[in-house]
Motif scaffolding. Structure first.
Motif, PDB file in Angstrom:
ATOM      1  N   PHE A  34      42.635  74.269  84.907  1.00 44.13           N
ATOM      2  CA  PHE A  34      42.461  72.576  85.225  1.00 44.13           C
ATOM      3  C   PHE A  34      43.097  71.948  83.788  1.00 44.13           C
ATOM      4  O   PHE A  34      42.603  72.245  82.804  1.00 44.13           O
ATOM      5  CB  PHE A  34      40.924  72.407  85.327  1.00 44.13           C
ATOM      6  N   HIS A  35      43.632  70.954  84.072  1.00 47.14           N
ATOM      7  CA  HIS A  35      44.339  70.326  82.845  1.00 47.14           C
ATOM      8  C   HIS A  35      43.728  68.692  83.140  1.00 47.14           C
ATOM      9  O   HIS A  35      43.920  68.180  84.013  1.00 47.14           O
ATOM     10  CB  HIS A  35      45.612  70.356  82.725  1.00 47.14           C
ATOM     11  N   CYS A  36      43.332  68.042  82.054  1.00 45.32           N
ATOM     12  CA  CYS A  36      42.753  66.515  82.150  1.00 45.32           C
ATOM     13  C   CYS A  36      43.743  65.754  80.892  1.00 45.32           C
ATOM     14  O   CYS A  36      43.124  66.226  79.812  1.00 45.32           O
ATOM     15  CB  CYS A  36      41.600  66.280  82.330  1.00 45.32           C
ATOM     16  N   TRP A  37      44.341  65.009  81.277  1.00 46.57           N
ATOM     17  CA  TRP A  37      45.039  64.184  80.230  1.00 46.57           C
ATOM     18  C   TRP A  37      44.524  62.843  80.201  1.00 46.57           C
ATOM     19  O   TRP A  37      44.309  62.059  81.341  1.00 46.57           O
ATOM     20  CB  TRP A  37      46.547  64.001  80.317  1.00 46.57           C
ATOM     21  N   ILE A  38      43.924  62.341  79.053  1.00 47.91           N
ATOM     22  CA  ILE A  38      43.243  61.151  79.068  1.00 47.91           C
ATOM     23  C   ILE A  38      44.183  60.059  78.171  1.00 47.91           C
ATOM     24  O   ILE A  38      44.646  60.430  77.297  1.00 47.91           O
ATOM     25  CB  ILE A  38      41.828  61.117  78.343  1.00 47.91           C
ATOM     26  N   ALA A  39      44.223  58.831  78.825  1.00 55.31           N
ATOM     27  CA  ALA A  39      45.074  57.744  78.010  1.00 55.31           C
ATOM     28  C   ALA A  39      44.270  56.477  78.101  1.00 55.31           C
ATOM     29  O   ALA A  39      43.024  56.564  78.834  1.00 55.31           O
ATOM     30  CB  ALA A  39      46.231  57.352  79.139  1.00 55.31           C
ATOM     31  N   ARG A  40      44.595  55.555  77.164  1.00 58.83           N
ATOM     32  CA  ARG A  40      43.672  54.315  77.133  1.00 58.83           C
ATOM     33  C   ARG A  40      44.794  53.259  76.749  1.00 58.83           C
ATOM     34  O   ARG A  40      45.718  53.607  76.088  1.00 58.83           O
ATOM     35  CB  ARG A  40      42.561  54.479  76.153  1.00 58.83           C
ATOM     36  N   ASP A  41      44.131  52.108  77.156  1.00 60.70           N
ATOM     37  CA  ASP A  41      44.932  50.932  76.745  1.00 60.70           C
ATOM     38  C   ASP A  41      44.508  50.056  75.600  1.00 60.70           C
ATOM     39  O   ASP A  41      43.133  50.072  75.594  1.00 60.70           O
ATOM     40  CB  ASP A  41      44.837  49.827  78.144  1.00 60.70           C
ATOM     41  N   PHE A 126      45.614  66.623  85.832  1.00 56.16           N
ATOM     42  CA  PHE A 126      45.004  65.319  86.377  1.00 56.16           C
ATOM     43  C   PHE A 126      45.086  64.263  85.089  1.00 56.16           C
ATOM     44  O   PHE A 126      45.294  64.727  83.919  1.00 56.16           O
ATOM     45  CB  PHE A 126      43.545  65.477  86.505  1.00 56.16           C
ATOM     46  N   GLY A 127      45.570  62.991  85.559  1.00 50.62           N
ATOM     47  CA  GLY A 127      45.207  61.909  84.288  1.00 50.62           C
ATOM     48  C   GLY A 127      44.202  60.978  84.523  1.00 50.62           C
ATOM     49  O   GLY A 127      43.336  61.013  85.665  1.00 50.62           O
ATOM     50  N   TYR A 128      43.689  60.309  83.445  1.00 55.00           N
ATOM     51  CA  TYR A 128      42.335  59.681  83.619  1.00 55.00           C
ATOM     52  C   TYR A 128      42.565  58.506  82.339  1.00 55.00           C
ATOM     53  O   TYR A 128      42.830  58.771  81.381  1.00 55.00           O
ATOM     54  CB  TYR A 128      41.329  60.657  83.057  1.00 55.00           C
ATOM     55  N   LEU A 129      42.626  57.348  82.971  1.00 53.46           N
ATOM     56  CA  LEU A 129      42.697  56.069  82.062  1.00 53.46           C
ATOM     57  C   LEU A 129      41.215  55.799  81.911  1.00 53.46           C
ATOM     58  O   LEU A 129      40.590  55.163  82.698  1.00 53.46           O
ATOM     59  CB  LEU A 129      43.389  55.007  82.832  1.00 53.46           C
ATOM     60  N   LEU A 130      40.959  55.922  80.404  1.00 57.60           N
ATOM     61  CA  LEU A 130      39.604  55.779  80.091  1.00 57.60           C
ATOM     62  C   LEU A 130      39.561  55.121  78.688  1.00 57.60           C
ATOM     63  O   LEU A 130      39.777  55.529  77.730  1.00 57.60           O
ATOM     64  CB  LEU A 130      38.878  57.149  79.713  1.00 57.60           C
ATOM     65  N   ASN A 131      39.205  53.833  78.858  1.00 53.24           N
ATOM     66  CA  ASN A 131      39.096  52.720  77.608  1.00 53.24           C
ATOM     67  C   ASN A 131      38.164  53.009  76.809  1.00 53.24           C
ATOM     68  O   ASN A 131      37.278  51.825  76.402  1.00 53.24           O
ATOM     69  CB  ASN A 131      39.533  51.292  78.350  1.00 53.24           C
ATOM     70  N   LEU A 132      38.058  54.114  76.264  1.00 55.17           N
ATOM     71  CA  LEU A 132      36.850  54.287  75.071  1.00 55.17           C
ATOM     72  C   LEU A 132      37.685  54.583  73.955  1.00 55.17           C
ATOM     73  O   LEU A 132      38.533  55.481  73.749  1.00 55.17           O
ATOM     74  CB  LEU A 132      35.901  55.282  75.411  1.00 55.17           C
ATOM     75  N   PRO A 133      37.084  54.316  72.626  1.00 54.49           N
ATOM     76  CA  PRO A 133      37.721  54.501  71.298  1.00 54.49           C
ATOM     77  C   PRO A 133      37.170  55.902  71.126  1.00 54.49           C
ATOM     78  O   PRO A 133      36.285  56.608  71.842  1.00 54.49           O
ATOM     79  CB  PRO A 133      36.957  53.676  70.502  1.00 54.49           C
ATOM     80  N   LEU A 134      37.848  56.569  70.078  1.00 58.41           N
ATOM     81  CA  LEU A 134      38.034  58.069  69.673  1.00 58.41           C
ATOM     82  C   LEU A 134      36.591  58.199  69.339  1.00 58.41           C
ATOM     83  O   LEU A 134      35.871  59.382  69.577  1.00 58.41           O
ATOM     84  CB  LEU A 134      38.734  58.349  68.638  1.00 58.41           C
ATOM     85  N   THR A 135      35.789  57.210  68.655  1.00 54.95           N
ATOM     86  CA  THR A 135      34.472  57.448  68.212  1.00 54.95           C
ATOM     87  C   THR A 135      33.346  57.543  69.262  1.00 54.95           C
ATOM     88  O   THR A 135      32.154  57.908  69.013  1.00 54.95           O
ATOM     89  CB  THR A 135      34.072  56.302  67.307  1.00 54.95           C
ATOM     90  N   ALA A 136      33.735  57.375  70.617  1.00 53.09           N
ATOM     91  CA  ALA A 136      32.791  57.490  71.416  1.00 53.09           C
ATOM     92  C   ALA A 136      32.665  58.841  71.949  1.00 53.09           C
ATOM     93  O   ALA A 136      31.653  59.257  73.066  1.00 53.09           O
ATOM     94  CB  ALA A 136      33.170  56.737  72.888  1.00 53.09           C
ATOM     95  N   PHE A 137      33.885  59.893  71.682  1.00 53.50           N
ATOM     96  CA  PHE A 137      33.542  61.152  72.125  1.00 53.50           C
ATOM     97  C   PHE A 137      32.784  61.859  71.232  1.00 53.50           C
ATOM     98  O   PHE A 137      32.675  61.687  69.971  1.00 53.50           O
ATOM     99  CB  PHE A 137      35.027  61.622  72.113  1.00 53.50           C
ATOM    100  N   ARG A 138      32.069  63.115  71.927  1.00 52.71           N
ATOM    101  CA  ARG A 138      31.194  64.079  71.285  1.00 52.71           C
ATOM    102  C   ARG A 138      31.851  65.300  71.406  1.00 52.71           C
ATOM    103  O   ARG A 138      31.900  65.926  72.485  1.00 52.71           O
ATOM    104  CB  ARG A 138      29.866  63.798  71.714  1.00 52.71           C
TER     105      ARG A 138
END
Length: 211
Positions: A34-41, A126-138
């Motif tokens: 499973f691959h998930c690529w995340i992008a954000r605007d 899969f692709g995921y457009l998720l508009n979160l800043p880097l600091t939101a990830f754990r």
């Protein structure tokens, strides 16, 4: 400690049994991932996120890779594997939030822990457009050394070999849960990425532009 089991498949992608992880990679059995690529605007344009693999990983340690990814364990479906995103990045995700980018047939050989491996995967991408800043990830520090983002068009230019380096921003995995992530700037070159085929990277990047 028992090894993780994978379902294995024949040349027609029909399941033919299960085998332990080490055997799958030693004998080159076809298995699923499973691959998930995340992008954000952002105001500066669309970004793409890469994870940096921990230096302790048995394959491609310390290289930049897919935002979140993992093998399917025996009996798991692709829908079950969406758990990888939360495990590695600390962000809960549902399958219906993702956009299928198709499948990729992946093949790689090398050595890990002094043992030769043959990695043959059918990758569900899969692709995921998720508009979160880097600091939101754990980040899962056992697996992920850091998380980085760069301009999507710059990433395309790098893999098309039109530029030799690109600018990126990143965070490192916290050594203590009380630590707050600090964003820093860096540059990335092609040799720092897991050596998937450039065409596969570019296919994904160009599909992410359409999300």
């Amino acid at each position: 400690m028992s090894q993780e089991l994978f379902d294995i498949y024949d040349e027609h992608d029909q399941k033919i049994g299960t085998a332990p992880r080490n055997e799958v990679h030693a004998k080159g059995y076809l298995h699923h991932s499973f691959h998930c690529w995340i992008a954000r605007d952002t105001p500066e344009g669309r970004k793409i996120l890469f994870q940096k693999r921990q230096d302790t990983k048995d394959t491609f340690p310390g290289l930049f890779d897919i935002t979140a990814a993992g093998h399917l364990s025996a009996g798991e479906t692709v829908e079950d594997a969406v758990r990888e995103v939360e495990e590695e990045l600390g962000i809960p995700v549902r399958m219906d939030q993702l956009t299928s980018l198709g499948t990729i047939d992946y093949y790689a050989t090398g050595t890990a822990g002094g043992q030769a491996f043959i990695d043959r995967e059918k990758c569900f991408v899969f692709g995921y457009l998720l508009n979160l800043p880097l600091t939101a990830f754990r980040l899962q520090k056992e697996e992920v050394a850091g998380l980085y983002e760069t301009d999507l068009d710059d990433a395309i230019a790098l893999f098309e070999r039109r530029v030799s380096a690109i600018k990126a921003s990143g965070i490192l995995s916290a050594q203590d849960e009380r630590d707050s992530a600090q964003i820093f700037d860096t540059t990335l070159i092609l040799q720092q990425f897991v050596p998937h085929k450039s065409d596969d990277y570019l296919h994904v990047f160009k599909e992410l532009k359409k999300l």
